[in-house]
Design a protein around this motif. Structure first.
Motif, mmCIF file in Angstrom:
data_model
loop_
_atom_site.group_PDB
_atom_site.id
_atom_site.type_symbol
_atom_site.label_atom_id
_atom_site.label_comp_id
_atom_site.label_asym_id
_atom_site.label_seq_id
_atom_site.Cartn_x
_atom_site.Cartn_y
_atom_site.Cartn_z
ATOM 1 N N VAL A 106 -7.498 -8.684 20.379
ATOM 2 C CA VAL A 106 -7.836 -8.738 19.285
ATOM 3 C C VAL A 106 -7.382 -8.658 18.212
ATOM 4 C CG1 VAL A 106 -9.359 -7.172 17.863
ATOM 5 C CG2 VAL A 106 -9.648 -6.887 20.751
ATOM 6 N N GLY A 107 -7.904 -9.270 17.184
ATOM 7 C CA GLY A 107 -7.305 -8.483 14.990
ATOM 8 C C GLY A 107 -7.025 -8.070 14.679
ATOM 9 N N ILE A 108 -6.541 -7.188 14.530
ATOM 10 C CA ILE A 108 -6.239 -6.086 13.502
ATOM 11 C C ILE A 108 -6.076 -6.298 12.123
ATOM 12 C CG2 ILE A 108 -6.183 -3.318 13.149
ATOM 13 C CD1 ILE A 108 -5.857 -3.907 16.581
ATOM 14 N N LEU A 109 -6.366 -6.249 10.726
ATOM 15 C CA LEU A 109 -5.837 -6.194 10.274
ATOM 16 C C LEU A 109 -6.080 -4.534 8.302
ATOM 17 C CD1 LEU A 109 -4.693 -7.359 6.851
ATOM 18 C CD2 LEU A 109 -7.657 -7.368 6.550
ATOM 19 N N ASP A 110 -5.064 -4.073 8.320
ATOM 20 C CA ASP A 110 -5.049 -3.140 7.959
ATOM 21 C C ASP A 110 -4.327 -2.816 6.177
ATOM 22 O OD1 ASP A 110 -4.564 -0.151 7.209
ATOM 23 O OD2 ASP A 110 -3.018 -0.293 8.888
ATOM 24 N N ILE A 111 -5.217 -2.361 5.566
ATOM 25 C CA ILE A 111 -5.102 -2.695 4.113
ATOM 26 C C ILE A 111 -4.899 -1.714 3.268
ATOM 27 C CG2 ILE A 111 -5.234 -3.545 1.863
ATOM 28 C CD1 ILE A 111 -6.609 -5.992 3.104
ATOM 29 N N GLY A 112 -3.723 -0.537 3.801
ATOM 30 C CA GLY A 112 -3.602 0.557 3.114
ATOM 31 C C GLY A 112 -3.557 0.584 1.450
ATOM 32 N N GLY A 113 -2.915 2.238 1.117
ATOM 33 C CA GLY A 113 -2.776 1.845 -0.337
ATOM 34 C C GLY A 113 -1.270 1.621 -0.663
ATOM 35 N N GLY A 114 -0.187 1.540 0.453
ATOM 36 C CA GLY A 114 0.451 0.465 -0.058
ATOM 37 C C GLY A 114 1.381 0.120 0.934
ATOM 38 N N THR A 115 0.641 -0.716 2.060
ATOM 39 C CA THR A 115 1.064 -1.613 2.798
ATOM 40 C C THR A 115 -0.029 -2.219 3.235
ATOM 41 O OG1 THR A 115 0.126 0.046 4.660
ATOM 42 C CG2 THR A 115 2.859 0.359 3.439
ATOM 43 N N THR A 116 0.319 -3.674 4.000
ATOM 44 C CA THR A 116 -0.185 -4.598 4.462
ATOM 45 C C THR A 116 0.047 -4.988 5.887
ATOM 46 O OG1 THR A 116 -1.667 -5.286 2.310
ATOM 47 C CG2 THR A 116 -1.610 -6.660 4.211
ATOM 48 N N ASP A 117 -1.296 -4.703 7.092
ATOM 49 C CA ASP A 117 -0.441 -5.283 7.870
ATOM 50 C C ASP A 117 -1.797 -5.685 8.877
ATOM 51 O OD1 ASP A 117 2.140 -3.571 8.625
ATOM 52 O OD2 ASP A 117 0.664 -2.072 9.330
ATOM 53 N N PHE A 118 -0.806 -7.206 9.698
ATOM 54 C CA PHE A 118 -2.320 -8.139 10.640
ATOM 55 C C PHE A 118 -0.894 -7.769 11.979
ATOM 56 C CE2 PHE A 118 -3.694 -11.337 12.656
ATOM 57 C CZ PHE A 118 -5.411 -11.079 12.394
ATOM 58 N N SER A 119 -1.990 -7.793 13.054
ATOM 59 C CA SER A 119 -1.877 -7.560 14.458
ATOM 60 C C SER A 119 -2.609 -8.817 15.238
ATOM 61 C CB SER A 119 -1.037 -6.209 14.773
ATOM 62 O OG SER A 119 -0.576 -5.576 14.086
ATOM 63 N N VAL A 120 -2.111 -8.779 16.297
ATOM 64 C CA VAL A 120 -2.702 -9.600 17.075
ATOM 65 C C VAL A 120 -2.442 -8.589 18.348
ATOM 66 C CG1 VAL A 120 -3.232 -11.587 18.880
ATOM 67 C CG2 VAL A 120 -3.155 -11.757 16.434
ATOM 68 N N VAL A 121 -3.166 -8.121 19.612
ATOM 69 C CA VAL A 121 -3.554 -7.390 20.675
ATOM 70 C C VAL A 121 -3.767 -7.543 21.566
ATOM 71 C CG1 VAL A 121 -2.769 -5.214 19.065
ATOM 72 C CG2 VAL A 121 -5.256 -5.265 20.122
ATOM 73 N N LEU A 174 5.818 -3.833 3.684
ATOM 74 C CA LEU A 174 5.449 -2.470 3.306
ATOM 75 C C LEU A 174 5.170 -2.237 1.557
ATOM 76 C CD1 LEU A 174 8.546 -1.757 5.929
ATOM 77 C CD2 LEU A 174 5.586 -1.279 5.879
ATOM 78 N N ASP A 175 4.983 -2.857 0.775
ATOM 79 C CA ASP A 175 5.470 -2.859 -0.491
ATOM 80 C C ASP A 175 3.429 -3.831 -1.026
ATOM 81 O OD1 ASP A 175 5.766 -5.314 -0.919
ATOM 82 O OD2 ASP A 175 8.134 -5.110 -1.346
ATOM 83 N N LEU A 176 3.052 -3.874 -0.694
ATOM 84 C CA LEU A 176 1.552 -3.968 -1.017
ATOM 85 C C LEU A 176 0.610 -3.410 -0.755
ATOM 86 C CD1 LEU A 176 0.073 -6.417 -2.349
ATOM 87 C CD2 LEU A 176 0.218 -7.787 0.427
ATOM 88 N N GLY A 177 -0.377 -2.344 -1.675
ATOM 89 C CA GLY A 177 -1.289 -2.120 -0.372
ATOM 90 C C GLY A 177 -2.382 -2.121 -1.940
ATOM 91 N N GLY A 178 -3.063 -0.874 -1.918
ATOM 92 C CA GLY A 178 -5.006 -0.297 -2.184
ATOM 93 C C GLY A 178 -4.002 -0.251 -4.185
ATOM 94 N N ASP A 179 -2.688 0.289 -4.098
ATOM 95 C CA ASP A 179 -2.135 0.459 -5.585
ATOM 96 C C ASP A 179 -1.592 -0.125 -6.949
ATOM 97 O OD1 ASP A 179 -2.037 3.840 -4.833
ATOM 98 O OD2 ASP A 179 0.851 3.112 -4.215
ATOM 99 N N ASP A 180 -1.398 -1.923 -5.446
ATOM 100 C CA ASP A 180 -1.488 -2.637 -6.438
ATOM 101 C C ASP A 180 -2.011 -3.551 -6.315
ATOM 102 O OD1 ASP A 180 2.230 -3.146 -5.268
ATOM 103 O OD2 ASP A 180 0.885 -2.587 -3.822
ATOM 104 N N PHE A 181 -3.154 -3.642 -5.212
ATOM 105 C CA PHE A 181 -4.329 -4.399 -6.879
ATOM 106 C C PHE A 181 -4.668 -3.548 -7.627
ATOM 107 C CE2 PHE A 181 -5.391 -4.933 -1.511
ATOM 108 C CZ PHE A 181 -4.422 -5.458 -1.652
ATOM 109 N N ASP A 182 -4.782 -1.916 -7.947
ATOM 110 C CA ASP A 182 -5.218 -0.940 -9.109
ATOM 111 C C ASP A 182 -4.740 -1.336 -9.733
ATOM 112 O OD1 ASP A 182 -6.529 -0.528 -6.817
ATOM 113 O OD2 ASP A 182 -5.840 1.728 -7.231
ATOM 114 N N HIS A 183 -3.145 -1.377 -9.924
ATOM 115 C CA HIS A 183 -2.486 -1.831 -11.064
ATOM 116 C C HIS A 183 -2.329 -3.210 -11.870
ATOM 117 C CE1 HIS A 183 1.489 -2.299 -13.516
ATOM 118 N NE2 HIS A 183 1.976 -3.420 -12.571
ATOM 119 N N ASN A 184 -2.542 -4.746 -10.517
ATOM 120 C CA ASN A 184 -2.790 -5.964 -11.359
ATOM 121 C C ASN A 184 -4.266 -5.638 -11.961
ATOM 122 O OD1 ASN A 184 -0.566 -7.844 -11.100
ATOM 123 N ND2 ASN A 184 -1.051 -6.468 -8.655
#
Length: 325
Positions: free
Chosen positions: A249-264, A281-291
């Protein structure tokens, strides 16, 4: 036979927190009750109408990871008090300089780290100004009172002038987890709840981040059982809900301040094995809003032939400089 102690799961997000536990064999969300008494004081003090703010101040499933610092009402001096969650978020637009949000992004960061140097030296178009509050390097630890010394290890402050305050990210995080502890007590009467806390998959090997977070949790009065990487938690929930076995399973987690992709890999017994995790650890929804905000401002200036836009504390109006009038 002694009854097993209840365990609570906590998703400490950059933007929101969520608390869960097991009831009758099923996972349930613990309701987050508002700080109604403090909200009413805020309304009286600042004239902010909770109903007009658009925020749901009733029982909710999410607790915004937001702390508003304001003068203590029953003291004439400069002592401060805190509002956590929806009530704090309600004041973010009107009082951004004393409303701390996205504090998770600063955990584990030393004053000499690139991210903090960028924050401190940033110009008015940077992400620092999107945060709204101030960040600076801490002074000598010798000047820190003993009862607050555990909060100031990494040498970074968030600070304000009116009201005057200086807090380490660990201390702000402790305030949030203290509120989480109070919410759990309201429903389950647990005074020192056992909690498992979700962290980004990329943070598994970020020991300064985990150390700061663990310290904040302990100081809040909660008992930290362990950290659980969020991709693993997602895979466990997926495996239990769908009864999936022997799957990749591939898991994409986009949070407010972090972005992760994992294969489990979920094996025949339903156990989760992490094959790969990467992210930022420094890319997420905050950055999208800011841009998005930067793009809108740029388009505004382009269409109005370069009229400047000045950031103001109210967050509700566009103010022009004298030369722009």
């Amino acid at each position: 036979m002694a009854k097993a102690k209840r365990i609570f799961g906590v998703d400490f997000g950059t933007t929101n927190c969520c608390i869960s536990t097991i009831e009758k064999g099923q996972p349930v969300i613990v309701p987050c009750l508002p700080q109604s008494d403090i909200i009413n004081k805020i309304k009286d003090k600042f004239g902010v109408d909770p109903e007009a703010s658009g925020e749901n101040l009733l029982t909710t499933e999410l607790l915004p990871s937001c702390v508003h610092i304001y003068p203590r009402y029953n003291h004439p001096n400069s002592e401060v008090n805190y509002l956590v969650g929806h009530g704090a978020k309600m004041l973010l637009a009107d009082r951004p300089f004393c409303t701390i949000h996205s504090i998770k992004r600063l955990l584990g960061k030393h004053s000499k780290s690139k991210e903090i140097i960028d924050y401190i030296n940033a110009d008015s178009t940077s992400f620092k100004y999107f945060l709204g509050y101030n960040i600076k390097e801490a002074g000598s630890s010798d000047t820190v009172p003993k009862d607050r010394a555990p909060y100031f290890k990494n040498g970074v402050y968030v600070y304000g002038i009116e009201p005057s305050f200086e807090y380490n990210p660990i201390e702000i995080t402790r305030i949030i987890f203290k509120r989480i502890r109070d919410i759990i007590f309201q429903t389950f009467k647990e005074t020192q709840p056992n909690i498992v806390v979700g962290i980004p998959g990329k943070a598994k090997n970020d020991f300064p981040f985990k150390q700061d977070l663990a310290r904040a949790i302990r100081l809040s009065g909660c008992n930290l059982i362990t950290f659980l990487e969020e991709p693993v938690a997602t895979a466990i929930a997926f495996a239990q809900k769908t009864n999936s076995r022997n799957k990749i399973v591939g898991i994409l987690d986009i949070g407010g301040g972090t972005t992760d992709f994992s294969v489990v890999y979920i094996d025949q017994k339903g156990k989760v094995h992490v094959a790969f995790t990467d992210g930022l650890l420094d890319l997420g929804g905050d950055d999208f809003d800011h841009n998005i905000i930067k793009y809108v401002v740029k388009q505004f200036q382009k269409r109005t032939k370069g009229i400047g836009v000045r950031k103001v504390a109210s967050g509700k109006n566009i103010i022009f400089t004298d030369s722009d009038q």
